[in-house]
Design a protein around this motif. Structure first.
Motif, short mmCIF file in Angstrom:
data_model
loop_
_atom_site.label_atom_id
_atom_site.label_comp_id
_atom_site.label_asym_id
_atom_site.label_seq_id
_atom_site.Cartn_x
_atom_site.Cartn_y
_atom_site.Cartn_z
N ALA A 39 0.83 -1.21 0.00
CA ALA A 39 0.00 0.00 0.00
C ALA A 39 0.86 1.26 0.00
O ALA A 39 0.48 2.28 -0.58
N GLY A 40 2.02 1.21 0.65
CA GLY A 40 2.89 2.36 0.67
C GLY A 40 3.69 2.54 -0.61
O GLY A 40 4.03 3.67 -0.99
N ASN A 41 3.98 1.43 -1.29
CA ASN A 41 4.81 1.50 -2.50
C ASN A 41 4.09 2.16 -3.68
O ASN A 41 4.72 2.81 -4.51
N VAL A 42 2.77 1.97 -3.74
CA VAL A 42 2.03 2.49 -4.90
C VAL A 42 2.13 4.02 -5.02
O VAL A 42 2.55 4.53 -6.06
N PRO A 43 1.75 4.78 -3.98
CA PRO A 43 1.84 6.25 -4.14
C PRO A 43 3.27 6.74 -4.28
O PRO A 43 3.51 7.74 -4.98
N GLU A 44 4.24 6.08 -3.63
CA GLU A 44 5.64 6.49 -3.78
C GLU A 44 6.07 6.35 -5.23
O GLU A 44 6.75 7.23 -5.78
N ALA A 45 5.69 5.25 -5.86
CA ALA A 45 6.09 5.02 -7.25
C ALA A 45 5.36 5.96 -8.20
O ALA A 45 5.95 6.44 -9.17
N ILE A 46 4.09 6.23 -7.93
CA ILE A 46 3.33 7.15 -8.78
C ILE A 46 3.99 8.53 -8.77
O ILE A 46 4.26 9.12 -9.82
N GLY A 47 4.24 9.06 -7.58
CA GLY A 47 4.83 10.38 -7.47
C GLY A 47 6.25 10.43 -7.98
O GLY A 47 6.64 11.36 -8.70
N GLY A 48 7.05 9.43 -7.64
CA GLY A 48 8.45 9.42 -8.04
C GLY A 48 8.63 9.29 -9.54
O GLY A 48 9.45 9.99 -10.14
N SER A 49 7.87 8.40 -10.17
CA SER A 49 8.01 8.20 -11.61
C SER A 49 7.54 9.42 -12.39
O SER A 49 8.14 9.81 -13.38
#
Length: 229
Positions: A129-139
């Motif tokens: 659950a934490g990885n999804v928003p981090e990847a969305i914002g970072g990419s």
């Protein structure tokens, strides 16, 4: 090892999906903030139930407490060094990607270690659950602010996911050669690092982007992870 591989993929696949979403579309900030807050809520439950509590019960307050503070200190120092090297907002995308690795290594190590004692489900949900928003914002930032080609940016996030899978499997293999106390120390260390991630990065960013609503999303994430536990 097969179970550890599946759990590792369970944390990496959401990361890759998030990266694909971030590169292809722009999500509304309130939605992205809600996802971040939900992930923070699941992490709070995971740290309590699957990381620190078993470490405290097995190793005692002193060892578990020292490992907890050490994990928090290592993350804070490493994150501070990363911020200094980032060179401002133009490198935020790189910082987010490297930050995912920085907080993912102890989390996924603890996930692999926890599998040896029959745990891991709550931690898996929390990390995913934490990885999804981090990847969305970072990419998204990597592609738009640094003008990194879509294919290359996606490949970098896939590589990050591979690292997390390897770390999970390595943590599980390592647990077969460690006694109960070292395993507890690893769990508490990861718990401390995760708490620092929440306090320094995830929750402030979620509130800044989403406002009052993120408190409800955080509570929802906690409840889901608690029920799973």
């Amino acid at each position: 090892m097969g179970t550890a591989l599946l759990y590792g993929l369970g944390t990496a696949i959401p990361l890759v999906i998030g990266a694909a979403i971030g590169l292809r579309t722009t999500l509304p900030k309130p939605l992205l903030a809600s996802l971040m807050a939900f992930g923070a809520g699941t992490m709070i439950a995971a740290v309590s139930n699957e990381l620190f509590e078993p470490a405290f019960l097995q190793a005692g307050a002193f060892i578990a407490g020292v490992a907890l503070f050490l994990g928090a200190a290592v993350y804070v120092v490493a994150n501070r060094l990363l911020e200094r090297r980032a060179g401002g907002t133009s490198a935020v995308g790189w910082a987010l990607m490297l930050g995912t690795v920085l907080d993912g290594v102890p989390e996924n190590t603890a996930l692999g270690v926890s599998l040896s004692s029959g745990g891991g489900v709550v931690l898996l949900v929390a990390i995913a659950a934490g990885n999804v928003p981090e990847a969305i914002g970072g990419s998204a930032l990597l592609h738009r602010q640094r003008n990194v080609a879509t294919g290359r940016a996606f490949a970098l996030w896939v590589l990050t996911g591979v690292v997390l899978v390897v770390v999970t499997v390595a943590g599980h293999v390592l647990s077969d050669h460690l006694g109960p106390t070292p395993i507890s120390a690893v769990q508490a260390f990861a718990g401390g690092a995760t708490i620092a991630v929440l306090a320094d990065s995830l929750m402030p960013e979620a509130y800044r982007e989403g406002g009052w609503w993120v408190g409800i999303a955080t509570a929802a994430g906690f409840l889901v992870a608690f029920l799973l536990g």
